[in-house]
Design an enzyme around this catalytic site. Structure first.
Site, PDB file in Angstrom:
ATOM      1  N   GLY A  56       0.862  -1.186   0.000  1.00  0.00           N
ATOM      2  CA  GLY A  56       0.000   0.000   0.000  1.00  0.00           C
ATOM      3  C   GLY A  56       0.889   1.223   0.000  1.00  0.00           C
ATOM      4  O   GLY A  56       2.069   1.135   0.324  1.00  0.00           O
ATOM      5  N   CYS A  83       5.113  -5.982   1.963  1.00  0.00           N
ATOM      6  CA  CYS A  83       5.446  -4.575   2.208  1.00  0.00           C
ATOM      7  C   CYS A  83       4.523  -3.962   3.261  1.00  0.00           C
ATOM      8  O   CYS A  83       4.599  -4.346   4.414  1.00  0.00           O
ATOM      9  CB  CYS A  83       5.440  -3.783   0.910  1.00  0.00           C
ATOM     10  N   TYR A  84       3.625  -3.085   2.859  1.00  0.00           N
ATOM     11  CA  TYR A  84       2.734  -2.487   3.864  1.00  0.00           C
ATOM     12  C   TYR A  84       2.067  -3.584   4.694  1.00  0.00           C
ATOM     13  O   TYR A  84       1.924  -3.478   5.911  1.00  0.00           O
ATOM     14  CB  TYR A  84       1.666  -1.619   3.172  1.00  0.00           C
ATOM     15  N   HIS A 170       9.914  -5.234  -2.994  1.00  0.00           N
ATOM     16  CA  HIS A 170       9.096  -4.399  -3.870  1.00  0.00           C
ATOM     17  C   HIS A 170       8.170  -5.320  -4.658  1.00  0.00           C
ATOM     18  O   HIS A 170       8.640  -6.320  -5.201  1.00  0.00           O
ATOM     19  CB  HIS A 170      10.021  -3.616  -4.813  1.00  0.00           C
ATOM     20  N   GLU A 172       6.987  -5.411  -7.510  1.00  0.00           N
ATOM     21  CA  GLU A 172       7.373  -5.747  -8.886  1.00  0.00           C
ATOM     22  C   GLU A 172       8.218  -6.995  -8.935  1.00  0.00           C
ATOM     23  O   GLU A 172       8.282  -7.687  -9.934  1.00  0.00           O
ATOM     24  CB  GLU A 172       8.200  -4.624  -9.498  1.00  0.00           C
ATOM     25  N   SER A 225     -21.881 -10.434 -29.024  1.00  0.00           N
ATOM     26  CA  SER A 225     -21.269  -9.523 -30.002  1.00  0.00           C
ATOM     27  C   SER A 225     -20.242 -10.248 -30.867  1.00  0.00           C
ATOM     28  O   SER A 225     -19.804  -9.729 -31.875  1.00  0.00           O
ATOM     29  CB  SER A 225     -20.574  -8.381 -29.262  1.00  0.00           C
ATOM     30  N   GLY A 227     -17.398 -10.895 -29.574  1.00  0.00           N
ATOM     31  CA  GLY A 227     -16.177 -10.653 -28.792  1.00  0.00           C
ATOM     32  C   GLY A 227     -15.999 -11.822 -27.839  1.00  0.00           C
ATOM     33  O   GLY A 227     -16.953 -12.555 -27.558  1.00  0.00           O
ATOM     34  N   ASP A 229     -15.581 -12.109 -24.598  1.00  0.00           N
ATOM     35  CA  ASP A 229     -16.264 -12.164 -23.307  1.00  0.00           C
ATOM     36  C   ASP A 229     -17.714 -12.611 -23.457  1.00  0.00           C
ATOM     37  O   ASP A 229     -18.169 -13.531 -22.774  1.00  0.00           O
ATOM     38  CB  ASP A 229     -16.214 -10.806 -22.595  1.00  0.00           C
ATOM     39  N   SER A 230     -18.426 -11.954 -24.366  1.00  0.00           N
ATOM     40  CA  SER A 230     -19.828 -12.356 -24.507  1.00  0.00           C
ATOM     41  C   SER A 230     -19.918 -13.761 -25.109  1.00  0.00           C
ATOM     42  O   SER A 230     -20.821 -14.531 -24.778  1.00  0.00           O
ATOM     43  CB  SER A 230     -20.623 -11.338 -25.327  1.00  0.00           C
ATOM     44  N   SER A 231     -18.965 -14.130 -25.957  1.00  0.00           N
ATOM     45  CA  SER A 231     -19.001 -15.471 -26.554  1.00  0.00           C
ATOM     46  C   SER A 231     -18.837 -16.552 -25.488  1.00  0.00           C
ATOM     47  O   SER A 231     -19.568 -17.539 -25.468  1.00  0.00           O
ATOM     48  CB  SER A 231     -17.888 -15.647 -27.587  1.00  0.00           C
ATOM     49  N   LYS A 368      -8.856 -11.472 -18.114  1.00  0.00           N
ATOM     50  CA  LYS A 368      -8.972 -11.677 -19.564  1.00  0.00           C
ATOM     51  C   LYS A 368      -8.218 -12.936 -20.047  1.00  0.00           C
ATOM     52  O   LYS A 368      -8.743 -13.716 -20.836  1.00  0.00           O
ATOM     53  CB  LYS A 368      -8.408 -10.449 -20.284  1.00  0.00           C
TER      54      LYS A 368
END
Ligand code: XMP
Length: 512
Positions: A56, A83-84, A170, A172, A225, A227, A229-231, A368
Site C-alpha cells: 500500500g 510490504c505495507y 518491492h 514488482e 457480439s 467478442g 467475453d460475450s461469446s 482476460k
C-alpha cells in the site's frame, strides 16, 4: 459443486494487487481481492483458506493508515504480508516498525537465512532485489524469525507455527523468478494447496452454478457480439441451459468486414445456438447523423443498443435471466475507482439495472487471459479466442468526425487489409490491437497522371497486457510497405497512409 482452495488478498491500496492475484491464479489457486476494511463477517462468509495482505502507499504511522480487523489473525489460516502488509502484521502482532534510511532501498543484496523447507526454499542463497522504501520492520513480533535479510533490513520474516510471513520486497519483484518462487512456496509448502483452480474445473463448476441459479425452467437472454467475453459467457450459459438461452446479435452498422456473417455462422451452425440477429444499422446511422463529438457518439450508441436489446428481448416473452460477460477487472475497478472518467465505456455489460432480469455473470471473477483459456477449453475457434478487442461503439470511434456509410465502407476495407497483412506477417498474436483509423483528413496526391484529393488512413498498433497502458508496436518496415501499397492501390478513396507512434499514456488506444 466443487469448492476451490481460496486465497483472499486484502487490498491496502497497492498498485500491484491485481498482479499478485494473477500470479496466484497462474499457480492454479483461486483468489479474490477484497478491500482491507471488509467486515469480519463478510470475510468469513468468503471462506478463505489463506490471506495475503497487499502492499500500500500509506505509511503505517499516518493518521487513517488502513488497518484490518485483528480477528483475522485468529482464523488459523496462513497469512502473507507484502510490504505495507508486512508492516501492518508486525505492528498488530507486537513488533516495531520504523521509517527506513534512504540509503538502503532499491536494488539491494539479500541473503537467505532459512535452511529447511519453507517459504524461501529454492531461492538463490544470495541475490539482488528491489526492496521497498518507506517503513520497515525494526523488531519482528514475538514468535517470528528473520528468514531473509539485507545488510541492515529484515526483508523476510516468518512464524512457522502460526504460518504468518512478511516480505519487504518491492511488489514488482513478484514478476521475477525469485518472487514467483516465494509465492509458489507459500501456496504449496505453507498452505499445502493442491492447485485445483484449472479451467476445466472452472467450466464444470460454472455450468453447475448456472443450472442451479436458473432452476428447472428458467430462461435467459444474452447479448452476443462475437467478442470473446460475450461469446464465452454465452457458451457457458448454453451448455447449462441449452435452448432456454436465446442470444441477441445486434448489427449496429458499425461492425468490421464480414463480422456479422462470421459470428452468426460460427454460433448457429457450429455450436447450434439460438440467435436472433437484428439489423439495426439504419437506426444507428440515422441517430449518428451530424454528430461529431466522441462522447456523444458513444452515448448515442450505448443508449440505443439498450433500446434495441430491450425491444428484441420483449418479443421473446417471459425471460428470467440476462447473461453478461462482465470480467473481474470491471468489478474491481468499479468498486475502487476514484479517477475521472476518461472515456465512457459502453459494452454489452452496460445494460441498465432496472431491466427486469436477474443477472448471470459467469466470468465475473476471471481475468482476460483466463477467459481465453476457458474459451479454448470450450472449443471456441482460435479466430475468436485470440481476436483483438473491439470496442462496443465499433467503427464509430475510429471514423473521426461524423459517421457516414461512405466513410464506414472505406474504413472497413482499410481495416480488413491491415489485419490481413498483420496476420500474414505472423504478428497478430503478438499485438494487442491493430486497426485502421479514418481521421477524416484530405490531402493532395497523384495516382496515375491524375491529381487526387483523398482520405488518409492511420494505422494504430499497440502492445499491451490489459489495455490499461500500451506501447506502440514496432511493425517492420516491409510489412508497413505492403500495407501502404495495398491501401492506396485497392481503395480508390485513399491516397495516403500514416503510422501512429504514440503510447498510452498519453494517447488512448482508440482515437475517440
Ligand atoms: P482506450 O481507447 O481507452 O481503450 O485506450 C482501452 C481498451 O478498451 C477498448 N475500448 C472499449 N471497449 N467499449 C468497449 O467495449 C468501449 O466503449 C471502448 N472504448 C475503448 C479499446 O479498444 C482498448 O482495447
Amino acid at each position: 459443486m466443487k469448492t476451490f482452495e481460496k486465497v483472499i488478498i486484502l487490498d491496502f491500496g497497492g498498485g500491484y494487487t491485481q498482479l499478485i492475484a494473477r500470479r496466484v491464479r497462474e499457480l492454479q489457486v483461486y483468489c479474490e481481492i477484497m478491500p482491507y476494511n471488509i467486515s469480519f463477517d463478510d470475510l468469513l462468509r468468503a471462506k478463505p483458506s489463506a490471506l495475503i495482505f497487499s502492499g500500500g502507499t500509506a505509511s503505517i504511522y499516518t493518521d487513517n493508515a488502513p488497518r484490518c480487523d485483528s480477528r483475522l489473525y485468529t482464523l488459523n489460516i496462513p497469512v502473507l504480508g507484502i510490504c505495507y502488509g508486512m508492516q501492518l502484521m508486525t505492528l498488530d502482532l507486537g513488533g516495531t516498525v520504523i521509517r527506513a534510511d534512504i540509503e538502503e532501498c532499491g536494488n539491494t543484496a539479500l541473503s537467505v537465512l532459512e535452511g529447511k523447507e519453507g517459504i524461501f526454499t529454492g531461492l538463490d542463497k544470495e541475490f539482488y532485489a528491489r526492496i521497498s522504501c518507506g517503513d520497515r520492520v525494526a523488531k519482528a513480533p514475538p514468535g517470528f524469525k528473520i528468514l531473509l535479510q539485507s545488510k541492515n533490513i529484515m526483508v523476510g520474516i516468518g512464524d512457522d507455527s502460526r504460518k504468518f510471513y512478511g516480505l519487504q520486497l518491492h511488489p514488482e519483484v513478484f514478476c521475477t523468478r525469485q518472487g514467483d518462487i516465494v509465492l509458489k512456496n507459500f501456496l504449496e509448502k505453507i498452505c499445502h494447496f493442491s492447485g485445483n483452480w484449472t479451467m476445466g474445473n472452472f467450466v464444470k463448476n460454472s455450468i453447475a452454478e448456472i443450472k442451479e441459479k436458473a432452476g428447472a425452467d428458467g430462461s435467459a437472454v444474452c447479448g452476443l457480439s462475437g467478442g470473446i467475453d460475450s461469446s464465452v459467457a454465452a457458451m457457458l450459459a448454453h451448455r447449462a441451459l441449452g435452448e432456454r438461452l436465446t442470444c441477441i446479435f445486434v448489427d449496429n452498422g458499425l461492425l468490421r468486414k464480414g463480422e456479422k456473417e462470421y459470428v452468426l455462422t460460427t454460433f448457429r451452425e457450429r455450436f447450434k445456438m439460438e440467435i436472433v440477429a437484428v439489423d439495426a444499422a439504419d437506426e444507428f446511422l440515422k441517430l449518428l447523423r451530424g454528430v461529431t463529438d466522441p462522447e456523444q457518439k458513444r452515448k448515442i450508441i450505448g443508449n440505443h443498443f439498450i433500446r434495441v436489446f430491450e425491444r428484441e428481448a420483449e418479443k421473446l416473452g417471459a425471460i428470467d435471466f440476462l447473461v453478461q460477460g462482465t470480467l473481474y477487472p470491471d468489478i474491481i475497478e468499479s468498486s475502487t475507482a476514484t479517477g475521472d472518467v476518461i472515456k465512457s465505456h459502453h459494452n454489452v455489460g452496460g445494460l441498465p439495472e432496472d431491466m427486469r432480469f436477474s443477472l448471470i455473470e459467469p466470468l465475473k471473477y476471471l481475468f482476460k487471459d483466463e477467459v481465453r483459456r476457458v474459451a479454448l477449453e470450450l472449443g471456441l475457434p482460435e479466430e475468436i479466442v485470440f481476436r483483438h478487442p473491439f470496442p462496443g461503439p465499433g467503427l464509430a470511434v475510429r471514423v473521426l468526425g461524423e459517421v457516414t456509410r461512405e466513410k464506414l465502407a472505406i474504413l472497413r476495407e482499410a481495416d480488413h487489409i491491415v489485419v490481413e497483412e498483420i496476420k500474414k506477417a505472423g504478428l497478430y498474436r503478438d499485438i494487442w490491437q491493430a486497426f485502421a483509423v479514418l481521421p477524416d483528413i484530405f490531402s493532395v496526391g497523384v495516382k496515375g497522371d491524375r491529381r487526387t484529393y483523398a482520405h488518409t488512413i492511420v494505422l494504430r498498433a499497440v502492445a499491451s497486457r490489459d489495455g490499461m497502458t500500451a506501447d506502440w508496436y514496432p511493425i517492420p518496415y516491409e510489412v508497413l510497405g505492403i500495407i501502404s501499397n495495398r491501401l492506396v492501390n485497392e481503395i480508390p478513396e485513399v491516397n495516403r497512409f500514416v503510422y501512429d507512434l504514440t503510447s498510452k499514456p498519453p494517447s488512448t488506444i482508440e482515437w475517440e
